[in-house]
Design a protein around this motif. Sequence first.
Motif, PDB file in Angstrom:
ATOM      1  N   ASP A 136       0.837  -1.204   0.000  1.00  0.00           N
ATOM      2  CA  ASP A 136       0.000   0.000   0.000  1.00  0.00           C
ATOM      3  C   ASP A 136       0.873   1.256   0.000  1.00  0.00           C
ATOM      4  O   ASP A 136       2.107   1.195  -0.021  1.00  0.00           O
ATOM      5  N   GLY A 137       0.195   2.411   0.034  1.00  0.00           N
ATOM      6  CA  GLY A 137       0.929   3.669  -0.045  1.00  0.00           C
ATOM      7  C   GLY A 137       1.864   3.900   1.124  1.00  0.00           C
ATOM      8  O   GLY A 137       2.975   4.420   0.952  1.00  0.00           O
ATOM      9  N   PHE A 138       1.431   3.529   2.343  1.00  0.00           N
ATOM     10  CA  PHE A 138       2.282   3.734   3.514  1.00  0.00           C
ATOM     11  C   PHE A 138       3.574   2.922   3.410  1.00  0.00           C
ATOM     12  O   PHE A 138       4.659   3.419   3.692  1.00  0.00           O
ATOM     13  N   GLU A 139       3.452   1.665   3.005  1.00  0.00           N
ATOM     14  CA  GLU A 139       4.628   0.806   2.882  1.00  0.00           C
ATOM     15  C   GLU A 139       5.542   1.301   1.756  1.00  0.00           C
ATOM     16  O   GLU A 139       6.778   1.294   1.891  1.00  0.00           O
ATOM     17  N   HIS A 164       9.569   2.635   2.064  1.00  0.00           N
ATOM     18  CA  HIS A 164      10.702   2.196   1.242  1.00  0.00           C
ATOM     19  C   HIS A 164      11.389   3.392   0.583  1.00  0.00           C
ATOM     20  O   HIS A 164      12.623   3.449   0.502  1.00  0.00           O
ATOM     21  N   ILE A 165      10.592   4.339   0.108  1.00  0.00           N
ATOM     22  CA  ILE A 165      11.149   5.523  -0.556  1.00  0.00           C
ATOM     23  C   ILE A 165      12.013   6.323   0.413  1.00  0.00           C
ATOM     24  O   ILE A 165      13.113   6.783   0.061  1.00  0.00           O
ATOM     25  N   LYS A 166      11.536   6.492   1.638  1.00  0.00           N
ATOM     26  CA  LYS A 166      12.258   7.293   2.625  1.00  0.00           C
ATOM     27  C   LYS A 166      13.497   6.592   3.170  1.00  0.00           C
ATOM     28  O   LYS A 166      14.389   7.245   3.719  1.00  0.00           O
ATOM     29  N   ARG A 167      13.566   5.281   3.009  1.00  0.00           N
ATOM     30  CA  ARG A 167      14.751   4.552   3.486  1.00  0.00           C
ATOM     31  C   ARG A 167      15.913   4.623   2.500  1.00  0.00           C
ATOM     32  O   ARG A 167      17.062   4.404   2.880  1.00  0.00           O
ATOM     33  N   ARG A 168      15.604   4.926   1.244  1.00  0.00           N
ATOM     34  CA  ARG A 168      16.650   4.997   0.224  1.00  0.00           C
ATOM     35  C   ARG A 168      17.286   6.387   0.221  1.00  0.00           C
ATOM     36  O   ARG A 168      16.580   7.397   0.188  1.00  0.00           O
ATOM     37  N   ILE A 171      12.529  13.239  -1.820  1.00  0.00           N
ATOM     38  CA  ILE A 171      11.485  13.551  -2.805  1.00  0.00           C
ATOM     39  C   ILE A 171      10.162  13.777  -2.066  1.00  0.00           C
ATOM     40  O   ILE A 171       9.719  12.929  -1.290  1.00  0.00           O
ATOM     41  N   PRO A 172       9.492  14.910  -2.297  1.00  0.00           N
ATOM     42  CA  PRO A 172       8.207  15.170  -1.633  1.00  0.00           C
ATOM     43  C   PRO A 172       7.152  14.142  -2.062  1.00  0.00           C
ATOM     44  O   PRO A 172       7.057  13.791  -3.239  1.00  0.00           O
ATOM     45  N   ILE A 173       6.372  13.681  -1.098  1.00  0.00           N
ATOM     46  CA  ILE A 173       5.293  12.720  -1.363  1.00  0.00           C
ATOM     47  C   ILE A 173       3.963  13.346  -0.963  1.00  0.00           C
ATOM     48  O   ILE A 173       3.802  13.822   0.175  1.00  0.00           O
TER      49      ILE A 173
END
Length: 224
Positions: A62-65, A69-73, A79-81
Motif C-alpha cells: 500500500d501507499g504507507f509501505e 521504502h522511498i524514505k529509506r533509500r 522527494i516530496p510525497i
Amino acid sequence: MMQKAKILLVDDRPENLLALEAILSALDQTLVRASSGEEALKALLTDDFAVILLDVQMPGMDGFETAAHIKRRERTRDIPIIFLTAINHGPHHTFRGYAAGAVDYISKPFDPWVLRAKVSVFVELYMKNCKLREQAALLRAQLDGGRPGEDREPAGLLAELSARLAAVEEQAEALSKQLDDESADAAAVATAAHLERKLTGLRRALDALEPGTNGATGILPSPN
C-alpha cells in the motif's frame, strides 16, 4: 534549455491515473505512471522526480509501505510525497500518512486547482535546485582549471557564473514571496528556505574567487 521535471503518479486504478494526467497536463512536465508500489520503486531506481503523488489504498504494497521504502533509500528520501486517499479517515489515519514521510495528505475527491497548485510549487523548487547544481558544477570546473578545451579568461567565466546565479537568486526570492503570500504548506516553505541557504553559500564561494580576494581555494558548499 532546462529539462522538464518528472512527476510520479502511483495508483492501481487506470481511471485515477488518467484523471491525474488530465489535471497535471497543464504544468507541461513529464508524467510517469506506476500502477503499484513495486512499479513505483522500480521507476525511482533510475529516474529523478520532483514530486510523487501516491495513492494510499493499493493491493499488495500500500501507499504507507511504499513511502517507507522511498524514505529509506538515500537517493529518494528527499522527494516530496503527496498522499491521495479515498478513505474516510480520522486524525490517526492522517497522522500515519505524515509519519510515513508525506508532505501533504489529500482526500478524494479533491479540487483539481488545489492539487495542481500544490504540485507546481514542488516542481518549481525542483527546477531551482537543478539550476543551483548546474551553477555549482560550473564553479567547480573553474576551480579545477576549467573544462577541457576551455580558453576563456577566468574573469569572463566568473562574470557569466555570477549572472547565471543572480537569475536563480531572483527566481528563488520570487518563489519564497509567493509561498509567503499563499500561506503554503510548511514543507514547501522549509524546502524553499533550504534552497536559499544553498544559494547564499554558493554566492559566497563565487565572491571569494573574484580578483583581489584570498578565498580562491575555498571549499564549495555541497549543492545537495
